[in-house]
Write an enzyme that holds these catalytic residues in place. Sequence first.
Site, short mmCIF file in Angstrom:
data_model
loop_
_atom_site.label_atom_id
_atom_site.label_comp_id
_atom_site.label_asym_id
_atom_site.label_seq_id
_atom_site.Cartn_x
_atom_site.Cartn_y
_atom_site.Cartn_z
N ASP A 1 -10.73 12.40 -12.87
CA ASP A 1 -10.94 11.51 -11.73
C ASP A 1 -12.40 11.05 -11.60
O ASP A 1 -13.29 11.55 -12.30
CB ASP A 1 -10.48 12.20 -10.44
CG ASP A 1 -10.98 13.65 -10.32
OD1 ASP A 1 -11.93 14.02 -11.04
OD2 ASP A 1 -10.41 14.40 -9.53
N HIS B 1 -4.69 20.20 -3.88
CA HIS B 1 -4.71 19.01 -4.73
C HIS B 1 -5.16 19.37 -6.15
O HIS B 1 -5.87 20.33 -6.37
CB HIS B 1 -5.56 17.88 -4.13
CG HIS B 1 -7.04 18.05 -4.16
ND1 HIS B 1 -7.84 17.77 -3.06
CD2 HIS B 1 -7.89 18.42 -5.13
CE1 HIS B 1 -9.09 17.98 -3.38
NE2 HIS B 1 -9.16 18.38 -4.63
N GLU C 1 -3.70 14.09 -3.58
CA GLU C 1 -3.65 14.77 -2.29
C GLU C 1 -2.19 15.08 -1.91
O GLU C 1 -1.26 14.51 -2.50
CB GLU C 1 -4.29 13.86 -1.23
CG GLU C 1 -5.77 13.52 -1.50
CD GLU C 1 -6.72 14.65 -1.11
OE1 GLU C 1 -6.34 15.84 -1.15
OE2 GLU C 1 -7.88 14.32 -0.75
N ASN D 1 -6.64 22.28 -0.29
CA ASN D 1 -5.33 21.83 0.20
C ASN D 1 -4.30 21.74 -0.93
O ASN D 1 -3.23 21.16 -0.76
CB ASN D 1 -5.45 20.48 0.93
CG ASN D 1 -5.92 19.36 0.01
OD1 ASN D 1 -6.11 19.56 -1.19
ND2 ASN D 1 -6.11 18.18 0.56
C1 GLP Z 1 -12.47 18.02 -6.28
C2 GLP Z 1 -11.96 17.53 -7.63
C3 GLP Z 1 -10.90 18.44 -8.19
C4 GLP Z 1 -11.39 19.87 -8.09
C5 GLP Z 1 -11.50 20.26 -6.65
C6 GLP Z 1 -12.02 21.68 -6.45
O1 GLP Z 1 -11.91 17.39 -5.19
N1 GLP Z 1 -11.45 16.19 -7.61
O2 GLP Z 1 -10.62 18.07 -9.53
O3 GLP Z 1 -10.50 20.72 -8.74
O4 GLP Z 1 -12.36 19.37 -5.98
O5 GLP Z 1 -13.41 21.69 -6.52
P1 GLP Z 1 -14.27 22.99 -6.66
O6 GLP Z 1 -14.06 23.46 -8.06
O7 GLP Z 1 -15.67 22.54 -6.44
O8 GLP Z 1 -13.78 23.94 -5.67
#
Ligand code: GLP
Length: 242
Positions: free
Chosen positions: A67, A138, A143, A136
């Site tokens: 993304d 995702h 989402e 959440n």
């Molecule tokens: C973001 C990314 C996800 C990631 C998630 C968790 O929103 N788009 O791909 O897995 O957050 O992030 P973190 O690893 O910083 O907890």
Amino acid sequence: MEWIVVRDYDAMSEEAARRIIERMKAQPDLVLGLATGSTPVGTYRRLVDAFRRGEISFARVRTVNLDEYVGLAPDHPQSYARFMREQLFDHVDLPADAWDIPRGTAADLEAECARYEAHIRELGGIDLQLLGIGTNGHIGFNEPGTPFESRTHVVALTASTREANARFFERPEDVPTHAVTMGLETILEAREILLLASGPSKREAIRRLYHEGPSPDLPASALKHHPRVTVIVDEAAAADIR
Ligand code: GLP
């Protein structure tokens, strides 16, 4: 789904890196799907170390990322493209044209989504996709409520996701409101998937992923339809699964 519970963040990173290194050695032209966020940082550091030791090469590897934020150019300090360069690409022998990340500043975002899908197809699909998980549930930026049949698309980020990611930005209002993300179906087409989760903030999402059946309320639960998913969680994130 195979579940592996390890002690802490370092052990999670070690186990993830070990598996990726093993795949890279077996298939030097691996197509790797990569993720951003704090979770894979330790894994990328270990991949860089393995490259420096001469254990692996990225010379024939191709990568795609899950993304990107809408509105952030690839050199913007908070863009995922910049993150990937800083954490991995700039430190290994991955050719400059061997990685692809959705372009958040494309004038026509719909066309960009189609280009991205076509690119993944041209690569012959993703061999190994690395995933983190949002608080959440995702994956990528899919989402809650996203259909399991979704392909690469533009999403409006939820308030909770914008809050969770605000730590990377100077001011909360600087967090982009939209992103381009691979869809759940795009992710599910990867031949193998590795999902990582660490720390107490992921405890609830992991509890639900472990105990609940597949439902769009919890995007990561789409992975239950996939034949080759390994979840590597540390004890803090796994507190409610045993
Ligand atoms: C973001 C990314 C996800 C990631 C998630 C968790 O929103 N788009 O791909 O897995 O957050 O992030 P973190 O690893 O910083 O907890």
